[in-house]
Design an enzyme around this catalytic site. Structure first.
Site, PDB file in Angstrom:
ATOM      1  N   GLU A 106       0.794  -1.224   0.000  1.00 58.75           N
ATOM      2  CA  GLU A 106       0.000   0.000   0.000  1.00 58.75           C
ATOM      3  C   GLU A 106       0.833   1.284   0.000  1.00 58.75           C
ATOM      4  OE1 GLU A 106      -3.355   0.187  -0.311  1.00 58.75           O
ATOM      5  OE2 GLU A 106      -3.306  -1.991  -0.584  1.00 58.75           O
TER       6      GLU A 106
ATOM      7  N   SER B   9     -52.767 -26.629  29.821  1.00 61.44           N
ATOM      8  CA  SER B   9     -52.619 -27.388  31.066  1.00 61.44           C
ATOM      9  C   SER B   9     -51.311 -27.136  31.794  1.00 61.44           C
ATOM     10  CB  SER B   9     -52.729 -28.881  30.764  1.00 61.44           C
ATOM     11  OG  SER B   9     -53.982 -29.158  30.204  1.00 61.44           O
TER      12      SER B   9
END
Lengths: 187, 805
Positions: B220, B500
Site C-alpha cells: 500500500e 394445562s
C-alpha cells in the site's frame, strides 16, 4: 455433578435388593381385601368410583415396587470434588483478605459445578451475612437447609445463621424461632 | 477560492468531523453554495468603494493568509481532537459460558474437541503456540490462551487432559503438577455495535504481527517510514497512470492519507477534499509517530461486511474470517487480510475465493520481491488454502434470540450508547454447545412432525428455553425454527395461552393446604357449567370428552383431567391460584376467571420456564438470568448479576407436586417421553394443549435442567398437535441429546411416607395387599384405618418388609 452419576448404580443395586426382598416377603402372604373401618373422625364417605391405578415402577424382572416415590438415594454429607474443594480454599482466602465480593463470586462458580451441594449454599449464605445482606443470607440458608438432607449438623448451622440474620434485621421473634429449631436438632 | 469558501467551509468540516458520516457532508455542500452567493456581491460592492488598489490587494492578501492560518489551525485542532480523544465507538463484546474443566467431570472427548473448535483452537501435530492442541487417543495436549474473566484471570497454560470411559480423569500441567480446575476462554457470542454498524476489536500497535505490517507497507505505501504524510512522487506516478488509462486505475495515497480519508473525511471525490486530505495528513504526521498512525490505520480500515455489520480493523477481520486472534494468524492468512484492504467486497474470500487467492498471492509476491519473506516462505504461503472459517467468526447472526434477551436485560441498566461505544465486556450464561444441539434438534424434529402428521410444510413454528434448574441461568434459547434469522423471537414474544401447563400451579395451591388436600384426595370429575360475570355459560370438557367420576388428586393431574381441575380450582379459590402464580414470579396481570384454571393465561415460553424453574428448585424462586457480569473495557467490574433465591412456596407441597409431575411422565399424559429418555431419569413434566390444537406445550425438568418447548403457528391457526404429540416429542428429542442428570428429589423434613390403601384412601400397613406408600405433608396422612392393618404376616415377613422403608 458426581453425585448424580453415582446414583444409577446405587438405584440398580437398591432395586435388585428390593426385588429379592419383595419376592421373599410375598411368599405366604395372606390374601386380604381392604375393607373400610368406620372411624368417627372420618369425613370420607364415598369410595372412589374408579379403581385407582397407582404409578408403578416396573423393573425388567417384572417386580412391582410399592412406593409412589422412586427410591431416594442416600444423601449424606456432600463430598466435595477436588475442583470445588480448591474453590472453597480460594474463597476462604479471599474472605480472610476482606474481599467478600470476590469470595461470593468464587462460591457462585463452585455452585455452577455442584449446584446441589448444600454446604456451598451455606458458605454463600455466610458470606452474604458478612456483607450484611440479611434477607439474601436468610434465603440462601433456607436453600442450603432444603438440600442438606440427612446432614443434621449443617441444618443446625443453617438455623443458627438464619437466627443471626433475622436478629440483625430486627426480627427478634423470628430469630428465637430459628434458634429453637437449631436447638431441636441437637439430639 | 480565496475568501468566500472560508467560513462556510469551516461549517462543513465541523459537521463532517462531528458526525463523520457520508450523508451529512453531502447535504452541506449545496448549502454552502447557496449561502456564499448572496454574500459575494456585497463584498464586491464594498471593494469597489475602495480607492487605492495596492492597499486593497494588501488587505485582501492579508485576509487570505489570515483565513488560511485560521483554517489550518482549525484543521490542526480537528486532527488532534479526534486522534487524541476516543477514536472509535467500541462495541460491547458479549461472551457465553466458559467450559469449566476439572478431573471427574462428565464430559466426552468429542465435547472438548467441539469446544476447542468453537474457540478457534487449531489441531496440530504438536501444540506449540497458544490456541493449538493435539490429541493422542484419550490424551489431549492443549495450549490455552489466557483470558480475563469477570472474577479472575485465567493464565495461558500448557495442559494435559486425559479421558477414560467418557469422563475426564486427569487434568495437569504438562510435565508438572495436577490442576484442580481451570476454564477455557469464554466463547464470544456476539457484539453490540452502534447504529452506523461499525464493529471492531481494538488492537494495539505492538500486537500487530510484524509480517502483516510489512505486507501492508509493501503493497500500500512502500515509503511509509520515509514520507511526511504525502508522497508527491507517487501522486505524480498515479496521475500519469490515470491519465494514460483515462480513468482512475492507481491510487497515490499514502497510508496516512488513507487513514485521514476514512477517519476524518467523506468518500466524496473532489479536488478540495484531496487538498484537505493532504493537509491533514501532513498535520497528522507532524504530531504523531509512525507507529501511532499505523495502529489507527489498522483499527480503522474497512475489511468486510457481515449483513448489516461492517467489519473494521484487522483485529475483528481475523476473527471474522478465520475465527482466530490476529496474533495467531500464519503468513498466508495475514497476507489475505492485507489483500482485502484494496477491496473487501471485490476480493471477498467467501464469495470470490479465486480472486481473493490471486490477490493474496500478489501480496506475497510483492513481499518476496522486496526481500521481506524468503522464496520458501512464499511458496508455502502461496500454496496454502485460504483457511476461511465457515462460522462467519461468531458474528451477530449466530444467536439472535439469546442476544435480544441480553439486550433487554442490559437496557434496564445501561443506555444504548454506552453499550455500543464503551467497549464493555458482557458475560452471559449461554452455553453455545448446548444451544447448538437444541437448535438443530428443534429444527429437525419439526420437519419430522410435519411429515408424520401430514401437516402443511414449513408452517409449524417453535420456541425452546433451557434453564439451569438451581440457579435460573438461561443456557439456551431458540426463538424459532430458523434460529439464525433475527426475526420474531417466540421464546420471548410469543405470548400464548399455556393450557394445562398452568395446572401444576392449581394443584400446588391445593397441596399447600394439607389439611384439605393430599395426593390421594378424591376429586369429582363430573361435568359442570359455570356462568361468567358477563352471563355467558362455560362448560369445560375433558380432552377425551369423558367424565371420570371420582379420581384421586394425583391422578387428575397425571392424566390432566379438566373437569376435576376446574372444580378443585374453584374450591380453593381463583385468587389463591393467581396469588401463587405471582409468588412464583409471574409479573403479567392475571384475570382470575375460571378459564384461567385450564390455561387461559397467556405467557411466553420464557415466563413458563420461570414458573417451572421454581418447581424444579424445590419452591425457591430465582429470577431467570442471561447475564452474569459486565466489565469495562479495561477489565474493571461494573456490574454483577448475582445468584439470588427466595423461598416462594414451602418445600413440602412442592415435593408432592414434583412427585406428581414425575407420575405424569411415568404413566400420565407425558409417558411418551420414555421413547427418548431413560425412565430412571425420573423426569418431571407437564403437557399443555390449547383449544383446537393451536398451541402444543411441554415443560419439565431433569436433575440439572428445566426446559420448555412450545409449538404452534404464527398465524394462530390450529397447529394440529397436542402437547404430547408435538412439544413433548421435541422436548424428549432435545433433552436426550443433552445427557440430563436424573431428577433426585430430596424429601423435606415436613414430608412423611405412609402406607395407604389406594382404593379406599385409608391408612394401611405393609401387610395390606394393595397398599402403597405415599408421601404426605406431616399430619395430613389419612387417619381412617383400613381393616387389613395388623392382620398379616409374622415377624419374619415384617422384618423383610421393613427393608422397603
Amino acid at each position: 455433578m458426581s453425585e448424580f452419576y453415582r446414583a444409577p448404580v446405587w438405584i440398580k443395586r437398591a432395586v435388585s435388593l428390593c426385588a429379592c426382598l419383595l419376592l421373599v416377603g410375598c411368599v405366604g402372604a395372606p390374601q386380604k381385601s381392604a375393607a373400610p373401618v368406620t372411624e368417627s373422625s372420618s369425613t370420607m364417605v364415598t369410595t372412589p368410583s374408579e379403581t385407582v391405578t397407582p404409578a408403578e415402577v416396573r423393573e425388567s424382572s417384572g417386580v412391582v415396587l410399592r412406593a409412589y416415590e422412586p427410591p431416594v438415594p442416600m444423601s449424606a454429607r456432600p463430598v466435595h470434588g477436588k475442583a470445588v474443594a480448591s474453590l472453597l480454599a480460594v474463597a476462604a482466602q479471599q474472605e480472610r483478605s476482606g474481599n467478600l465480593q470476590g469470595a461470593v463470586t468464587t462460591m457462585e462458580r463452585a455452585l455452577g459445578i455442584e449446584p446441589r451441594n448444600a454446604h456451598l449454599w451455606y458458605r454463600l449464605a455466610q458470606l452474604r451475612l458478612a456483607q450484611n445482606r440479611t434477607i439474601l443470607a436468610n434465603d440462601l440458608a433456607m436453600k442450603s437447609k432444603a438440600l442438606a438432607g440427612a446432614d443434621l449438623g449443617l441444618k443446625r448451622d443453617c438455623w443458627q445463621l438464619i437466627a443471626k440474620a433475622r436478629r440483625v434485621k430486627g426480627d427478634e421473634a423470628g430469630a428465637r424461632v430459628a434458634e429453637r429449631k437449631a436447638r431441636m436438632l441437637f439430639h | 477560492m480565496a475568501k468566500t469558501p472560508q467560513r462556510p467551509r469551516k461549517k462543513t468540516a465541523k459537521k463532517t468531523a462531528k458526525k463523520s458520516t457520508k450523508k451529512s457532508s453531502k447535504k452541506t455542500v449545496p448549502k454552502r453554495a447557496a449561502k456564499s452567493r448572496p454574500r459575494a456581491p456585497k463584498k464586491r460592492a464594498k471593494a469597489s468603494r475602495s480607492r487605492r488598489r495596492p492597499a486593497r490587494l494588501l488587505a485582501l492578501s492579508f485576509l487570505f493568509f489570515l483565513g488560511l492560518g485560521i483554517y489550518l489551525l482549525y484543521l490542526d485542532h480537528t486532527v488532534r481532537e479526534k486522534f487524541e480523544g476516543k477514536r472509535w465507538a467500541i462495541p460491547a463484546r458479549v461472551y457465553g459460558q466458559p467450559l469449566e474443566i476439572y478431573s471427574g467431570m462428565a464430559v466426552t472427548p468429542q465435547r472438548l474437541e467441539a469446544e476447542l473448535k468453537q474457540l478457534g483452537y487449531r489441531k496440530a501435530g504438536r501444540a506449540l503456540k497458544p490456541g493449538t492442541w493435539s490429541r493422542h487417543q484419550e490424551r489431549f495436549l492443549v495450549r490455552t490462551r489466557g483470558f480475563r474473566f469477570w472474577d479472575s484471570d485465567e493464565p495461558a497454560r500448557h495442559l494435559e487432559i486425559s479421558f477414560s470411559s467418557g469422563r475426564l480423569n486427569s487434568l495437569r500441567h504438562v510435565g508438572g503438577a495436577e490442576l484442580p480446575l481451570m476454564r477455557l476462554e469464554a466463547p464470544e457470542i456476539g457484539s453490540i455495535y452502534p447504529a452506523h454498524n461499525e464493529d471492531r476489536v481494538l488492537v494495539q500497535h505492538n500486537a500487530l504481527p510484524k509480517q502483516l505490517v510489512q505486507g501492508l507497507i509493501a503493497t500500500e505505501d512502500r515509503n511509509f517510514y520515509q514520507h511526511q504524510g504525502v508522497a508527491p512522487r507517487s501522486i505524480a506516478r498515479a496521475l500519469l497512470a490515470n491519465l494514460r488509462a483515462g480513468g482512475v486505475v492507481q491510487g497515490g495515497s499514502t497510508l496516512t492519507q488513507q487513514l485521514v480519508k476514512n477517519f476524518y473525511l467523506t468518500r466524496e471525490r473532489s479536488l478540495w477534499r484531496k487538498v484537505n486530505e493532504a493537509a491533514m495528513a501532513l498535520l497528522l504526521e507532524a504530531h504523531y509517530g509512525k507507529d501511532e498512525i499505523l495502529e489507527a490505520y489498522a483499527n480503522e480500515i474497512y475489511l468486510g461486511q457481515d449483513g448489516g455489520r461492517a467489519i473494521h480493523g484487522f483485529g475483528l477481520a481475523a476473527r471474522f474470517y478465520f475465527n482466530q486472534g490476529l496474533e495467531e494468524l500464519n503468513l498466508s492468512r495475514q497476507a489475505l487480510l492485507v489483500a482485502l484492504v484494496r477491496g473487501p467486497s471485490y476480493y471477498d474470500p467467501r464469495r470470490h475465493p479465486r480472486r481473493a487467492k490471486e490477490r493474496r498471492n500478489l501480496v506475497l509476491e510483492m513481499m518476496r520481491d522486496q526481500g521481506l519473506i524468503t522464496a520458501g516462505e512464499y511458496k508455502g504461503a502461496a500454496t496454502a488454502p485460504l483457511g476461511i472459517d465457515s462460522s462467519k467468526g461468531r458474528g451477530k447472526g449466530r444467536y439472535p434470540a439469546f442476544m435480544s434477551l441480553v439486550r433487554r436485560q442490559l437496557h434496564r441498566d445501561y443506555r444504548e450508547e454506552d453499550l455500543n461505544s464503551e467497549g464493555l465486556r458482557i458475560f452471559t450464561t449461554l452455553d453455545p454447545w448446548t444451544q447448538g444441539r437444541v437448535e438443530s434438534r428443534v429444527a429437525r424434529k419439526l420437519s419430522k412432525l410435519e411429515k408424520k402428521h401430514a401437516l402443511p410444510t414449513g408452517k409449524l413454528e417453535s420456541a425452546a428455553v433451557l434453564v439451569d434448574s438451581q440457579s435460573g441461568e438461561v443456557r439456551a434459547l431458540v426463538g424459532g425454527r430458523h434460529p439464525g434469522y433475527a426475526g420474531f423471537n417466540r421464546a420471548l414474544d410469543a405470548v400464548r395461552p399455556i393450557g394445562s401447563l398452568v395446572k401444576p400451579a392449581v394443584y400446588l395451591a391445593a397441596l399447600m393446604q394439607p389439611e384439605r388436600y393430599t395426593l390421594l384426595t378424591p376429586l369429582d370429575d363430573a361435568p359442570l357449567t359455570l356462568k361468567g360475570a358477563d352471563g355467558v355459560l362455560w362448560s369445560p370438557g375433558n380432552y377425551d370428552k369423558k367424565s371420570h367420576g371420582l379420581v384421586p388428586l394425583h391422578q387428575a393431574l397425571a392424566k390432566s383431567y379438566n373437569l376435576s381441575t376446574v372444580r378443585l380450582g374453584l374450591d380453593i379459590g381463583l385468587d389463591r391460584v393467581a396469588e401463587l402464580l405471582r409468588r412464583m414470579g409471574m409479573s403479567r396481570p392475571l384475570t382470575p376467571v375460571p378459564a384461567m384454571l385450564l390455561g387461559a393465561v397467556s405467557l411466553s415460553p420464557l415466563e413458563v420456564a420461570q414458573l417451572y424453574q421454581g418447581f424444579a428448585a424445590g419452591g425457591f424462586y430465582s429470577p431467570l438470568r442471561a447475564i452474569r457480569a459486565v466489565q469495562s473495557s479495561d477489565g474493571e467490574p461494573l456490574q454483577r448479576y448475582p445468584l439470588t433465591v427466595r423461598q416462594a412456596v414451602p418445600a413440602g407441597p412442592v415435593y408432592l407436586l414434583n412427585r406428581n409431575l414425575q407420575e405424569v411422565t411415568r404413566s400420565g399424559t407425558g409417558r411418551g417421553l420414555s421413547s427418548y429418555l431413560d425412565k430412571n431419569l425420573n423426569i418431571a413434566g407437564k403437557t399443555g394443549t390449547t383449544d383446537d390444537l393451536r398451541d402444543s406445550w411441554f415443560a419439565g425438568f431433569s436433575g440439572d435442567r428445566v426446559a420448555v418447548v412450545w409449538l404452534g403457528r404464527d398465524d394462530n391457526k390450529p397447529a394440529g398437535l397436542s402437547g404430547s404429540k408435538g412439544a413433548l416429542q421435541v422436548w424428549g428429542d432435545m433433552m436426550g441429546e443433552l445427557q440430563p442428570a436424573p431428577l433426585e428429589l430430596l424429601k423435606p423434613d415436613s414430608i412423611e411416607t405412609v402406607w395407604v390403601d389406594p382404593a379406599s384412601g385409608f391408612l394401611a400397613d405393609e401387610s395390606c395387599d394393595e397398599a402403597r406408600r405415599f408421601p404426605f405433608v406431616e399430619g395430613s396422612a389419612p387417619k381412617t384405618r383400613s381393616s387389613c392393618i395388623g392382620r398379616g404376616g409374622g415377624a419374619v415377613e415384617r422384618f423383610f418388609r421393613s427393608f422397603f422403608e
